[in-house]
Design a protein around this motif. Structure first.
Motif, PDB file in Angstrom:
ATOM      1  N   PRO A  76      -7.242 -52.993  21.644  1.00 23.70           N
ATOM      2  CA  PRO A  76      -8.334 -53.633  20.875  1.00 23.70           C
ATOM      3  C   PRO A  76      -9.643 -53.683  21.663  1.00 23.70           C
ATOM      4  O   PRO A  76     -10.069 -54.719  22.150  1.00 23.70           O
ATOM      5  CB  PRO A  76      -7.799 -55.037  20.602  1.00 23.70           C
ATOM      6  CG  PRO A  76      -6.801 -55.292  21.670  1.00 23.70           C
ATOM      7  CD  PRO A  76      -6.223 -53.970  22.048  1.00 23.70           C
ATOM      8  N   ASN A  80     -13.127 -55.436  19.321  1.00 25.83           N
ATOM      9  CA  ASN A  80     -13.445 -56.804  18.876  1.00 25.83           C
ATOM     10  C   ASN A  80     -13.610 -57.824  20.010  1.00 25.83           C
ATOM     11  O   ASN A  80     -13.547 -59.025  19.769  1.00 25.83           O
ATOM     12  CB  ASN A  80     -12.413 -57.267  17.839  1.00 25.83           C
ATOM     13  CG  ASN A  80     -11.010 -57.391  18.428  1.00 25.83           C
ATOM     14  OD1 ASN A  80     -10.825 -57.284  19.626  1.00 25.83           O
ATOM     15  ND2 ASN A  80     -10.042 -57.645  17.566  1.00 25.83           N
ATOM     16  N   THR A 140     -11.694 -58.393  22.553  1.00 29.32           N
ATOM     17  CA  THR A 140     -10.471 -58.826  23.234  1.00 29.32           C
ATOM     18  C   THR A 140     -10.414 -58.217  24.629  1.00 29.32           C
ATOM     19  O   THR A 140      -9.998 -58.853  25.587  1.00 29.32           O
ATOM     20  CB  THR A 140      -9.230 -58.382  22.428  1.00 29.32           C
ATOM     21  OG1 THR A 140      -9.375 -58.862  21.102  1.00 29.32           O
ATOM     22  CG2 THR A 140      -7.958 -58.924  23.035  1.00 29.32           C
ATOM     23  N   PRO A 185     -12.599 -64.064  22.645  1.00 28.33           N
ATOM     24  CA  PRO A 185     -13.190 -62.717  22.702  1.00 28.33           C
ATOM     25  C   PRO A 185     -14.607 -62.790  23.249  1.00 28.33           C
ATOM     26  O   PRO A 185     -15.269 -63.817  23.132  1.00 28.33           O
ATOM     27  CB  PRO A 185     -13.184 -62.258  21.238  1.00 28.33           C
ATOM     28  CG  PRO A 185     -13.086 -63.492  20.436  1.00 28.33           C
ATOM     29  CD  PRO A 185     -12.371 -64.506  21.257  1.00 28.33           C
TER      30      PRO A 185
END
Ligand SMILES: *[C@@H]1O[C@H](CO)[C@@H](O)[C@H](O)[C@H]1NC(C)=O
Ligand SMILES: *[C@@H]1O[C@H](CO)[C@@H](O)[C@H](O)[C@H]1NC(C)=O
Length: 606
Positions: free
Chosen positions: A198, A201, A203, A403
């Motif tokens: 990921p 986004n 992360t 995040p």
């Protein structure tokens, strides 16, 4: 030159000198800051430096008027003048010196690790820039172009020609964004990884690139808001890490050898090796255990190139089948011991994921072979031997990371769980407020901070990373250094904010090439190192790693800064002392410095 005058005349003329000189210096510093940074001719910079020489009397004058009371007796003696080193030292890296390296064993890459000069071997001169040196292009042009004069080594363009790493065109190097393992360009390659990891986004924010080449992977991750710490040894391919830093991409000289990596445990969201030549399988996966230490729970490890998919490649790799098969077996076995989960294998790229906690590793390997390190030694790394043990998960799981960019100001799990003694969530919030205020004051002093003029920035004593957070922008990146002698080990916190950094002892040379930082922030460094080692050595090291026309912001107690100012008076730096933003009565002051533009003599070529 000055005519003798009576007392009155002297007062008046010194006031005039003061005003004229003050204006002169103001415009000089302004000019130096504004004109550089566009990768243009050094002739402009030279001109500025020449004119600037007339201002050399100013800083002490302006300083006097501000601090006459507190300063007490100012030492009026002339500063010691530091001469340029011989031009053969243009690319000198004190702790990665080829001659010294050769006296250490090659086994386990020991000779490529840090080996610093002894006290009597230290240089006491200024590292010269190569003739024709220019300020690098502004980002993002610098990602693709590096002026030839700044790193005049063509060997990579020849050796790596077929691999599309780097090309020589006229007076610049061009980086097409290729790499050994990504012939279609780094962007395409990252797209492939992003199908499993990921990356988009927030992360995944911090990454470690082991054996990075010219750091194209890190360079292309930046547009996806991923910050990669890349390292590669100083080796025969001349200056890969130097190219990375000239491109404006974070990198240090480093190697997986016998000593732990200079990063805290659970720091990186992702680690990456593409044809990095690190023998992952050897010694029961000792190096994989080290990667496991620095990977945060849930982090990813990417391996592309040999031995992945060796069945289809062993001929083109020109390596015996049996070797590759054995290497693959060893890696799989080590990954199993570490309880990593294989997420994907496609083409020559394999991706593993570290479990989020020790509970999710039910059938951990045969426990007899899993030798665990001491829990409290996970972050003790400076010149510490890699023991080949597995770093245990922390007893109290410190919680999920937000995040990025929320991560930047969220309370880092290490603080909320109380794992940094003496730092509470309130202290953290206070610290952030303080640094926002300080950085705003820096912005008033130097209007170019947010313009992209300074791309590679170093904070020599980063604390909780407040400076880097306050200055954060896609136009720049900050190497947050936590001194090994700092009272609090805060580098783990820095990483949990989505920032990057490294441990370092400022009594030694930093693992970088000369002229690799545009702006250095030095907060409390000289108070910290008072009595630990010679300040002169620290300042000469700062001069080495600072670009010509780069800037330094010192923040420290006034008496410390007075001494610092005196030493740098002999280093071809222009200085200006500034009051704390809360006024002249605060004993903490700010010393702003611009390194003059000058280059070495190559007339005496060897
Ligand atoms: C990011 O994407 C991954 C994979 O698609 C997903 O598991 C995760 O929950 C997402 N995180 C956020 C904060 O959206
Ligand atoms: C270069 O050489 C000239 C003549 O020998 C000397 O005057 C000048 O100071 C030298 N410059 C540097 C940077 O060493």
């Amino acid at each position: 030159m000055a005519p003798k005058a009576n007392a009155d005349g002297r007062t008046r003329s010194s006031v005039q000198i003061f005003i004229v000189a003050g204006l002169c210096c103001f415009f000089y510093i302004l000019g130096a800051w504004q004109r550089s940074g566009f990768g243009k001719g050094d002739s402009i910079a030279l001109e500025i430096t020449k004119n600037g020489a007339d201002c050399s009397i100013i800083p002490s004058l302006t300083f006097d008027s501000h601090h006459a009371g507190e300063a007490g007796n100012i030492d009026e003696s002339k500063p010691k003048v530091f001469e340029p080193c011989h031009h053969s030292y243009t690319d000198y890296t004190p702790c990665q010196d080829q001659k010294r390296a050769m006296t250490f064993p090659r086994e386990d890459m020991n000779y490529r690790e840090r080996h610093c000069p002894r006290e009597e071997e230290k240089l006491h001169c200024l590292i010269p820039a190569p003739k024709g040196y220019v300020t690098p292009f502004p980002w993002p042009k610098s990602r693709d172009y590096v002026p030839y004069a700044n790193a005049p080594y063509k060997s990579l363009t020849v050796e790596k020609a077929v691999q599309n790493w780097i090309q020589y065109e006229g007076n610049v190097f061009r980086f097409p964004g290729g790499g050994t393992q990504f012939p279609q360009g780094a962007d395409k390659y990252i797209d492939q990884l992003a199908a499993v990891i990921p990356i988009k986004n927030g992360t995944v924010r911090t990454a470690l690139d082991t054996g990075c080449g010219v750091a194209s992977w890190g360079a292309y991750l930046l547009s996806r808001h991923v910050l990669a710490m890349s390292f590669a040894p100083r080796d025969s391919h001349e200056a890969q890490v130097q190219f990375a830093l000239e491109r404006g991409v974070p990198a240090v000289i480093g190697v997986l050898g016998t000593i732990r990596l200079p990063y805290p445990s659970r720091a990186f969201d992702m680690a990456h090796c593409s044809r990095c030549l690190i023998p992952w399988g050897i010694n029961d996966g000792k190096y994989l255990k080290e990667v496991d230490r620095v990977l945060r729970p849930g982090g990813y490890w990417v391996l592309s190139g040999p031995p992945i998919n060796w069945k289809n490649n062993y001929i083109s790799w020109q390596r015996p089948k049996e070797d590759l098969e054995e290497e693959e077996r060893q890696i799989e076995e080590a990954a199993k011991l570490l309880c990593w989960e294989k997420k994907s294998e496609k083409g020559e790229t394999a991706i593993w994921q570290k479990r989020v906690d020790s509970d999710s590793c039910g059938d951990r390997q045969d426990a007899s072979r899993a030798n665990f390190c001491k829990a409290d030694e996970a972050d003790s790394v400076w010149y510490k031997k890699m023991e080949g043990c597995i770093t245990p998960y922390p007893e109290v799981s410190s919680g999920e990371l937000k995040p990025f960019p929320k991560r930047l100001y969220a309370v880092p799990p290490r603080i909320s769980s109380g794992s940094v003694p003496g730092v509470s969530a309130e202290d953290y919030e206070e610290d952030n407020k303080k640094w926002k205020k300080h950085v705003n004051a820096y912005r008033r002093i130097n209007k170019l901070i947010d313009t992209g003029r300074y791309r590679n920035i170093m904070d020599m004593n980063a604390g909780l990373g407040g400076f880097a957070a306050a200055i954060e922008s896609p136009k720049l990146w900050v190497m947050n250094v936590v001194p090994t002698i700092a009272e609090k080990n805060t580098l783990g916190v820095v990483y949990e904010r989505g920032l990057i950094g490294i441990y370092h002892d400022w009594c030694e040379g930093f693992s970088t090439y000369p002229r690799t930082y545009d702006l250095i922030h030095s907060h409390g460094v000289f108070s910290l190192y008072n009595g630990k080692c010679n300040w002169e050595d620290i300042l000469l090291e700062m001069d080495r790693i600072l670009r010509p026309e780069g800037a330094v912001i010192f923040r420290d107690e006034v008496d410390v800064l007075i001494k610092v100012k005196k030493i740098v008076g002999g280093m071809r730096w222009d200085t200006k002392m500034v009051d704390h933003e809360d006024g002249p009565l605060v004993p903490e002051k700010v010393l702003v410095v611009v390194k003059q533009y000058w280059v070495g003599n190559s007339t005496d070529t060897q």
